[in-house]
Scaffold this motif. Structure first.
Motif, PDB file in Angstrom:
ATOM      1  N   THR A   5       0.828  -1.197   0.000  1.00  0.00           N
ATOM      2  CA  THR A   5       0.000   0.000   0.000  1.00  0.00           C
ATOM      3  C   THR A   5       0.863   1.247   0.000  1.00  0.00           C
ATOM      4  O   THR A   5       2.055   1.189   0.279  1.00  0.00           O
ATOM      5  CB  THR A   5      -0.905   0.003   1.239  1.00  0.00           C
ATOM      6  OG1 THR A   5      -0.080  -0.145   2.385  1.00  0.00           O
ATOM      7  CG2 THR A   5      -1.879  -1.150   1.171  1.00  0.00           C
ATOM      8  N   SER A   6       0.225   2.364  -0.337  1.00  0.00           N
ATOM      9  CA  SER A   6       0.956   3.629  -0.347  1.00  0.00           C
ATOM     10  C   SER A   6       1.313   4.006   1.078  1.00  0.00           C
ATOM     11  O   SER A   6       0.677   3.579   2.040  1.00  0.00           O
ATOM     12  CB  SER A   6       0.089   4.726  -0.968  1.00  0.00           C
ATOM     13  OG  SER A   6      -0.934   5.102  -0.086  1.00  0.00           O
ATOM     14  N   ALA A   7       2.317   4.829   1.198  1.00  0.00           N
ATOM     15  CA  ALA A   7       2.800   5.206   2.526  1.00  0.00           C
ATOM     16  C   ALA A   7       1.733   5.889   3.351  1.00  0.00           C
ATOM     17  O   ALA A   7       1.729   5.832   4.575  1.00  0.00           O
ATOM     18  CB  ALA A   7       4.018   6.107   2.381  1.00  0.00           C
ATOM     19  N   SER A   8       0.767   6.526   2.674  1.00  0.00           N
ATOM     20  CA  SER A   8      -0.216   7.324   3.417  1.00  0.00           C
ATOM     21  C   SER A   8      -1.342   6.497   4.005  1.00  0.00           C
ATOM     22  O   SER A   8      -2.209   7.020   4.671  1.00  0.00           O
ATOM     23  CB  SER A   8      -0.805   8.392   2.504  1.00  0.00           C
ATOM     24  OG  SER A   8      -1.625   7.781   1.541  1.00  0.00           O
ATOM     25  N   SER A   9      -1.348   5.191   3.769  1.00  0.00           N
ATOM     26  CA  SER A   9      -2.517   4.425   4.193  1.00  0.00           C
ATOM     27  C   SER A   9      -2.408   3.857   5.601  1.00  0.00           C
ATOM     28  O   SER A   9      -3.296   3.178   6.071  1.00  0.00           O
ATOM     29  CB  SER A   9      -2.768   3.277   3.212  1.00  0.00           C
ATOM     30  OG  SER A   9      -1.772   2.305   3.368  1.00  0.00           O
ATOM     31  N   SER A 132      -3.592  10.896   7.851  1.00  0.00           N
ATOM     32  CA  SER A 132      -3.707  10.042   6.662  1.00  0.00           C
ATOM     33  C   SER A 132      -2.975  10.666   5.472  1.00  0.00           C
ATOM     34  O   SER A 132      -2.721   9.990   4.480  1.00  0.00           O
ATOM     35  CB  SER A 132      -5.166   9.744   6.339  1.00  0.00           C
ATOM     36  OG  SER A 132      -5.721  10.754   5.547  1.00  0.00           O
ATOM     37  N   PHE A 133      -2.649  11.942   5.566  1.00  0.00           N
ATOM     38  CA  PHE A 133      -1.794  12.555   4.549  1.00  0.00           C
ATOM     39  C   PHE A 133      -0.387  12.805   5.104  1.00  0.00           C
ATOM     40  O   PHE A 133       0.352  13.641   4.605  1.00  0.00           O
ATOM     41  CB  PHE A 133      -2.441  13.829   3.991  1.00  0.00           C
ATOM     42  CG  PHE A 133      -3.652  13.515   3.146  1.00  0.00           C
ATOM     43  CD1 PHE A 133      -3.512  13.162   1.815  1.00  0.00           C
ATOM     44  CD2 PHE A 133      -4.918  13.512   3.708  1.00  0.00           C
ATOM     45  CE1 PHE A 133      -4.618  12.819   1.049  1.00  0.00           C
ATOM     46  CE2 PHE A 133      -6.036  13.162   2.946  1.00  0.00           C
ATOM     47  CZ  PHE A 133      -5.880  12.825   1.614  1.00  0.00           C
TER      48      PHE A 133
END
Lengths: 396, 396
Positions: A5-9, A132-133
Motif C-alpha cells: 500500500t501507499s505510505a499514506s494508508s 492520513s496525509f
C-alpha cells in the motif's frame, strides 16, 4: 498476492476498537459523539419529505454540482450570513460531513512531513485526516478560555518551516467541552498575524449553547475578523439535524474553494442530493430555530445531571471542565493514573467512555478522558458516573 | 497570503468546462452520464419512505458504521450473491458512489509515479482519481470484444516496475459502450496470471442489458474466476436507483477492505445512512427487478433511435459502436478531424456531446466522441444526431 500500500494508508484502528467496546448491550455509554436518537428530527423530516414536489424529488435522486445543490448553497449562505460570516467574499462548498472538508483541505495542502498545529486534546477525526496525509503534529494546550497562545507563538517563531495549518475548535470543544473567551480569540488572531499559515476553524457545535448569554461567544472568528491569516471555516448539520445526512460545509477564500471543488470531483463527485434537499428545506421552512431551542434545553439538562453526579462522587485530585454547550466533559485524572486502566475497569462495571489518548495527536498523554452526555438517557447518567468514579478510586 | 498546495492537488478543469457547455438552455444534450430524470424511481422511493418505521427513520438520521449500514450490507450481499459474486470470501464496503471506491483504492495503493493500466477510452472519474494521487498511465486499446490483450501483455512483460492496477469496465463501457466477450475476459485473466497487480473491475452499468440473451455476458469476472490476481469489484446504484443517493460499493479481498475502512473513516466517516436505508428497502422490498426491466426497455429504445439516426445521416469514414446495454455510443471520426472543432460547431448548432480526449488518460487522442442517449428525450435524438453529422460534414 501483493498489497504493497501507499505510505499514506497507515492508520491506527483505535476508533474501531473503541466503537466495538462501546457497543456492548446494556452498557451505560458516555462514549458517543452523536446526537441522542430520541432528539433526532424525525417528524420534521417526515413533514419536509412530504412537502417536496415531484420535480424536487427527481432532483433529489439526480447528480448535483460538485460544490453543492444550488438552492441549498443559497439557503446555507443565508444561515451563515445570519451568523455574521463573510459569505460574499468567500467561496462555499458542501461536503460529505465536515470530516470531508478537513480531509479535502489535508489532501490539497499537506505533503508528507508537513506540520499541523492542533490543540491538545483535539477532535480525533481531524487528527485522522491530517495523519492520513502524513502530517506531523505540534500541539498547544487548552485551558478553560481556549488554547495557550504562548505555546502557539513559540512554535510559530521557532526556526522550523512553518506549519501548514493551525486547527482549532473554539466552540464547545470536542473533546474538551470548553468555549474560547473573547480575549483568547483576539490573542489567537494576533499571534497568527504575519505568519504564512492557514487557520482551520472547526465549528460543529456552536449552535448548542446552553444559555443565551453565551451566544455572543459562539460568533465565529471568521465572522469577527480581522482575518490576519486565511480562515477555513468548517461546520456541519451532523450535531443539529442528524449525522446520517452527511451534510457539512467549508467557507474559505475563493481560490481554496476552487481547489476543493476539483478535489471533491474525484472523491465522491457530489454529496447526497437527497440530503441537501432535506437540509435546504429545513432552513427555508425555518424549522431550525425551534428545533435548536429544543436541543439546547435537552443537552443542558443532561450536562447538569452529569456535573451534579461528578460533583457528588468524584474523588479528590480529579478535575473536569464545565461545558457551556455541546456534548462533552473532559476529565483530568491525577498524573499517575492511566485512563486505559480505568476504562477497562469501568467497562467491567458496565459503563464506557473514551480515553484521552485518543485525542492526542502525539499519542503520548493518557491521564484524561472524555465523558459525553449527549447520547445517554437522563436516568442513567448519575449511575454511570458512579461507576467511573468507583473505577478511578480503585486505582488511588 | 500563501496557498502552496500539495503536489497531488493539480487537476484539469475539463469536466467543469464541459458541464457548463452542456447546460445551455434548449440545447440537445448527448453529454450526460446520468439516468434520465423521468425514469428516476420517485414513486418507489415515496412508497419506501412512507413504509419506514419511526425507529428506522431515527437510524437513517444517525451515524452508521464506516463500512456500511448493517442491514444494507446484508441485503447488498444477497444482491451480489445472486450475480454469483463470492461475498463469503471477500469483504464488502459501502462507498459514497463507486467514485469513492476508486478514490480510496488510489489513496491506499498509489504513490506518486506508480503506473496504472486503463483502457483507452476510460471512465473520466477513474482517470481523475488515479491522477489525483499522481499515478502515471499506460493505456490499452479497445475493440468491440474488449481490451487488446496483446498490448496488455506487452506492458506487463516490459522491464519497468509493474503497474499497481489494471482498471477495466467490461459491461457497457463508459464511454465506449461495448461489452466484453467471454473469450476476451478469459484472455484478460490469463494474461494477468502470475503478475503482481490488482484488477479493478468497474461495473456501474451491467444490469442495463437490452436483451436477455446478453445477460450471461454481464456476470462479473469476479464471479466467474479463476481470480488469477486480486480483483476489486466496484459498482453502484447511481445508474439504477439514482446518483443523488451516492450509493456505491467495493467487493474485494478482506485485507484490502480493512484498509479501505480505515481510509474511509477519515474521508467522510460513513456514507449517508438515509440513502443506505432507502437502498436497503429497494432491495428487500424486491423492487429492483421490475424497475430495472423498465429501465432496460427505455434505454434500449433510446439507443435504437440514436443508432437509426447515425445510420441515416453520418458521412462515410465515421464509425461507431453498437451498444448492447448502458448509456453510450462511441463515435470515431476520420483521423484528420479534431473532436473539439466539431464540438464547438455542434454547440453553435444546438447540440452537445463529450469529446473523446476527455476519456484519454494520456490526453493525446481527440478524433473520437461520446454521445450518450441516456438523458435525451426520445423525440430530440434524431435531430441532435443530424446536427452532429452536419458539423462533421462541414470539416470533411
Amino acid at each position: 498476492m501483493r498489497f504493497s500500500t501507499s505510505a499514506s494508508s497507515m492508520r491506527s484502528s483505535a476508533i474501531r476498537e473503541l466503537m466495538s467496546l462501546a457497543s456492548k448491550p446494556d452498557i451505560i455509554s458516555f462514549s458517543g459523539g452523536m446526537p441522542n436518537n430520541d432528539l433526532l428530527p424525525v417528524q420534521e423530516i417526515d413533514e419536509i419529505y412530504n412537502s417536496l414536489s415531484p420535480a424536487v424529488k427527481k432532483q433529489a435522486l439526480q447528480y448535483g454540482p460538485t460544490g453543492g445543490y444550488p438552492p441549498f448553497l443559497e439557503s446555507l449562505k443565508g444561515f451563515l450570513k445570519e451568523k455574521g460570516l463573510p459569505v460574499e467574499d468567500n467561496g462555499l462548498i458542501v461536503t460529505t460531513g465536515s470530516m470531508q472538508a478537513i480531509s479535502i483541505l489535508s489532501k490539497i495542502f499537506i505533503d508528507p512531513g508537513d506540520r499541523v498545529i492542533t490543540e491538545y486534546p483535539a477532535f480525533i477525526g481531524a487528527i485522522s485526516a491530517f495523519k492520513s496525509f502524513q502530517a506531523d503534529f505540534e500541539t498547544i494546550s487548552l485551558d478553560d478560555d481556549g488554547a495557550n497562545i504562548q505555546e502557539l507563538e513559540n512554535i510559530l517563531n521557532s526556526s522550523k518551516p512553518l506549519p501548514k495549518f493551525v486547527y482549532v475548535t473554539p466552540y464547545f470543544h470536542n473533546p474538551a467541552g470548553i468555549l474560547y473567551s473573547k480575549q483568547r480569540r483576539q490573542e489567537l488572531m494576533q499571534a497568527l498575524k504575519g505568519h504564512d499559515v492557514i487557520l482551520i476553524e472547526d465549528d460543529a457545535y456552536g449552535e448548542l449553547y446552553f444559555d443565551e448569554k453565551d451566544k455572543e461567544l459562539t460568533v465565529p472568528i471568521k465572522a469577527t475578523g480581522p482575518e490576519t491569516v486565511p480562515i477555513c471555516y468548517t461546520s456541519s448539520f451532523s450535531k443539529y439535524i442528524g449525522p446520517g445526512l452527511r451534510i457539512g460545509w467549508l467557507l474559505a477564500p475563493n481560490e481554496i474553494i476552487e481547489k476543493c471543488d476539483l478535489a471533491k470531483q474525484s472523491l465522491d463527485a457530489c454529496t447526497s442530493t437527497l440530503s441537501q434537499v432535506l437540509a435546504h428545506e429545513f432552513l427555508v421552512q425555518n424549522r431550525l430555530p425551534d428545533y435548536l431551542a429544543k436541543l439546547r434545553k435537552a443537552y443542558k439538562k443532561r450536562s447538569e445531571l452529569m456535573l451534579e453526579a461528578l460533583d457528588a462522587v468524584m474523588p479528590e485530585g480529579v478535575t473536569w471542565t464545565r461545558p457551556k454547550g455541546g456534548f462533552y466533559i473532559w476529565v483530568t485524572l491525577p498524573e499517575q493514573l492511566n485512563a486505559m486502566d480505568i476504562l477497562k475497569k469501568t467497562i467491567d462495571k458496565g459503563a464506557v467512555f473514551v480515553v484521552g489518548n485518543t485525542f492526542d495527536p502525539l499519542g503520548e498523554r493518557n491521564n484524561c478522558m472524555r465523558i459525553s452526555f449527549c447520547n445517554t438517557p437522563e436516568d442513567k447518567i448519575a449511575h454511570g458516573v458512579e461507576l467511573v468514579a468507583e473505577s478511578i478510586k480503585s486505582f488511588l
